[in-house]
Design an enzyme around this catalytic site. Structure first.
Site, PDB file in Angstrom:
ATOM      1  N   GLU A 162      14.475  20.091  11.806  1.00 25.27           N
ATOM      2  CA  GLU A 162      13.687  19.301  11.320  1.00 25.27           C
ATOM      3  C   GLU A 162      14.500  18.162  10.318  1.00 25.27           C
ATOM      4  O   GLU A 162      14.196  17.822   9.314  1.00 25.27           O
ATOM      5  CB  GLU A 162      12.818  20.031  10.244  1.00 25.27           C
ATOM      6  CG  GLU A 162      12.054  21.267  11.024  1.00 25.27           C
ATOM      7  CD  GLU A 162      11.225  21.795  10.112  1.00 25.27           C
ATOM      8  OE1 GLU A 162      11.283  22.051   9.020  1.00 25.27           O
ATOM      9  OE2 GLU A 162      10.386  22.774  10.708  1.00 25.27           O
ATOM     10  N   ASN A 203      15.968  20.650  16.706  1.00 24.48           N
ATOM     11  CA  ASN A 203      14.735  21.360  17.035  1.00 24.48           C
ATOM     12  C   ASN A 203      13.824  20.514  15.733  1.00 24.48           C
ATOM     13  O   ASN A 203      14.273  20.224  14.765  1.00 24.48           O
ATOM     14  CB  ASN A 203      14.760  22.698  16.628  1.00 24.48           C
ATOM     15  CG  ASN A 203      13.531  23.637  16.706  1.00 24.48           C
ATOM     16  OD1 ASN A 203      12.888  23.539  17.997  1.00 24.48           O
ATOM     17  ND2 ASN A 203      13.213  24.449  15.880  1.00 24.48           N
ATOM     18  N   HIS A 239       3.824  23.847  16.692  1.00 31.75           N
ATOM     19  CA  HIS A 239       2.928  24.529  15.617  1.00 31.75           C
ATOM     20  C   HIS A 239       1.588  23.698  15.959  1.00 31.75           C
ATOM     21  O   HIS A 239       1.495  22.534  15.184  1.00 31.75           O
ATOM     22  CB  HIS A 239       3.532  24.479  14.172  1.00 31.75           C
ATOM     23  CG  HIS A 239       4.546  25.184  14.236  1.00 31.75           C
ATOM     24  ND1 HIS A 239       4.568  26.809  14.474  1.00 31.75           N
ATOM     25  CD2 HIS A 239       5.895  25.129  13.801  1.00 31.75           C
ATOM     26  CE1 HIS A 239       5.671  27.232  14.178  1.00 31.75           C
ATOM     27  NE2 HIS A 239       6.529  26.387  13.867  1.00 31.75           N
ATOM     28  N   GLU A 267       8.592  27.329  19.074  1.00 36.25           N
ATOM     29  CA  GLU A 267       7.922  27.934  18.004  1.00 36.25           C
ATOM     30  C   GLU A 267       6.275  27.939  18.116  1.00 36.25           C
ATOM     31  O   GLU A 267       5.601  27.752  17.269  1.00 36.25           O
ATOM     32  CB  GLU A 267       8.198  27.404  16.658  1.00 36.25           C
ATOM     33  CG  GLU A 267       9.746  27.339  16.460  1.00 36.25           C
ATOM     34  CD  GLU A 267      10.085  26.949  14.899  1.00 36.25           C
ATOM     35  OE1 GLU A 267       9.351  26.921  13.968  1.00 36.25           O
ATOM     36  OE2 GLU A 267      11.347  26.658  14.629  1.00 36.25           O
ATOM     37  N   ASP A 269       2.646  27.973  18.161  1.00 33.65           N
ATOM     38  CA  ASP A 269       1.262  28.786  18.008  1.00 33.65           C
ATOM     39  C   ASP A 269       0.167  27.800  17.902  1.00 33.65           C
ATOM     40  O   ASP A 269       0.647  26.445  17.753  1.00 33.65           O
ATOM     41  CB  ASP A 269       1.767  29.531  16.573  1.00 33.65           C
ATOM     42  CG  ASP A 269       2.118  28.764  15.650  1.00 33.65           C
ATOM     43  OD1 ASP A 269       2.101  27.526  15.418  1.00 33.65           O
ATOM     44  OD2 ASP A 269       2.809  29.393  14.546  1.00 33.65           O
TER      45      ASP A 269
END
Ligand code: XIL
Length: 452
Positions: A162, A203, A239, A267, A269
């Site tokens: 990030e 990432n 996400h 990651e 979702d």
């Protein structure tokens, strides 16, 4: 597997069921053996299917699913700085070691997460006063210690997490403020030195589509490659919000691949506003499929990791108010449509496991000031069951106090009812009903029931 939502009235539920049953009768496939686990399907395509895991939970059903379905695991928090080095020079490797041992025992890869981040740093680091030289040494020591400890056992590291703002500028953090932008190149170089065999990634989130942030990341990766800095891959966290998979996802993966780096969905979702409904779960399945399809379509996309595989272990409800149900399994560990969408995208059968052609309808039969009697009717038409489990999540604090014609257990908001010894078989064209008493207060909404 079907989920249905009924009204309060038993009569109308049964009328609706009869109509729906007639509609489904010609459309559903006969019951068949369950598909291969996701990891077998992924392996046949040379892809990773991973999950973030919580080491404290790796036993029982959670551990069974984590080991059976995934060929990669990422510790959800255990490898973060605050977990690993809570006070300076004092390391706590136990939870991270547990994940690595679990992976070894189950023939899984480990994705290391994460070495350099603005978040989840210990107080001594975040609140310390550091000269640039001291901060640089602290970072190098941390990377050397952690990567070195797991040398040879980590397939890929999210070295930097990030680093960017939404507009593509560098995020202000202890690292960029103290060391300037080259903390990224240095971190990658130190990680390479500590484990030359691990793939090194940067990432980030909101970099799934082509946009200002992903373009900044793209420009960084291109310049790192030009400078000969070790960089092997880009992690797209993913996400996502229901119905909002960026249409440029595959194009974006491809442009990174064309730079000569791997891409991983790290990651995934897909969160929805609660409560979940059958329609939302169908949309969610389409979203999961779109992400996996995009990865399957680009050979340098190594695979997809979901950020938790069950709704009972997802960060979403804690962080995004009113949102949840973001993972491929519900809170009772029943696979959701999203699970089958992942399987389908990986080449698995799109027909459904046993229970296909069978539906479950929940209704409130009677309700008084603080209690109620509910029932679930399981009906098969074009399918059959030889044993069954019905699961749901109570949305308003209801609690089961007693059940009949099924063995019901409740853990938190999650209820699971399995057949009694005498009613596990539901032949094609017939039904089984079980009942329960429960407590409620405020409201008593009807949950979605999932059959497995
Ligand atoms: C989350 C964890 O899942 C939570 O348990 C924790 O409280 C906060 O962090 N991006 C990341 C992950 O890179 O490390 C975050 O994980 C989710 C967002």
């Amino acid at each position: 597997m079907r989920s249905l939502r009924s009204g309060f009235s038993l009569a109308s539920a049964l009328t609706g069921l009869a109509t729906l049953g007639a509609l489904l009768a010609g459309a559903t496939a006969p019951a068949r053996a369950a598909d291969a686990p996701l990891r077998d399907l992924a392996a046949a395509k040379g892809k990773i299917i991973g999950s973030a895991v919580n080491p404290a939970k790796l036993t029982g059903t959670y551990g069974d699913i984590a080991g059976r379905e995934f060929n990669s695991v990422t510790p959800d928090n255990a490898m973060k700085w605050e977990s690993v080095e809570p006070s300076r020079g004092t390391f706590n490797w136990a939870p991270a070691d547990q994940v690595v041992a679990f992976a070894t025992a189950h023939g899984q890869q480990v994705r290391g997460h994460t070495l350099v981040w603005h978040s989840q740093n210990p107080g001594w680091l975040a609140n310390g006063t550091w000269t640039p030289a001291q901060l640089s040494t602290v970072l190098q020591d941390h990377i050397t210690a952690e990567v070195g400890r797991y040398k040879g056992r980590i397939a890929a590291w999210d070295v930097v997490n990030e680093a960017f703002n939404e507009d593509g500028t560098y995020r202000s953090s202890i690292w960029s403020n103290g060391l300037g932008q080259d903390y990224i190149a240095n971190a990658l170089t130190w990680a390479r030195a500590a484990d030359p065999g691990a793939k090194l990634y940067i990432n980030d989130y909101n970099v799934e589509g082509v946009n200002a942030k992903s373009t900044a990341l793209y420009n960084l990766v291109r310049s790192l490659k030009e400078r000969g800095v070790p960089i092997d891959g880009v992690g797209l966290q993913a996400h996502l919000i229901l119905g909002q998979v960026p249409s440029s996802l595959q194009q974006n993966i491809q442009r990174f691949a064309d730079l000569g780096v791997d891409v991983a969905i790290t990651e995934l979702d897909v969160r929805m506003q609660l409560p979940s409904t059958a329609a939302k779960l169908t949309q969610q399945a389409a979203d999961y499929k779109a992400v996996m399809d995009a990865c399957v379509a680009v050979s340098r996309c190594t695979g997809v990791t979901v950020w938790g595989f069950t709704d009972s272990d997802s960060w979403v409800p804690d962080v995004f108010d009113g949102y949840g149900a973001a993972t491929p399994y519900d809170e009772s560990f029943t696979p959701k449509p999203a699970y089958r969408a992942l399987a389908g995208s990986l080449g698995g059968g799109t027909t459904e496991p046993p229970g296909d052609g069978c539906t479950a309808v929940y209704s409130v039969v009677n309700q008084w000031n603080s209690g109620f009697t509910g029932q679930v009717r399981i009906s098969c038409s074009g399918g059959a069951l030889s044993s069954w489990r019905a699961g749901w999540t109570f949305g308003a604090g209801q609690r089961i106090t007693q059940s009949w014609n099924a063995n019901c257990t409740q853990s938190g908001t999650a209820v699971t009812c399995s057949n009694a010894s005498y009613n596990g078989t539901v032949p094609d064209g017939s039904s089984v009903t079980f009942g329960f008493n429960g407590s409620w207060s405020g409201s008593n909404p009807v949950p979605v029931v999932t059959l497995s």
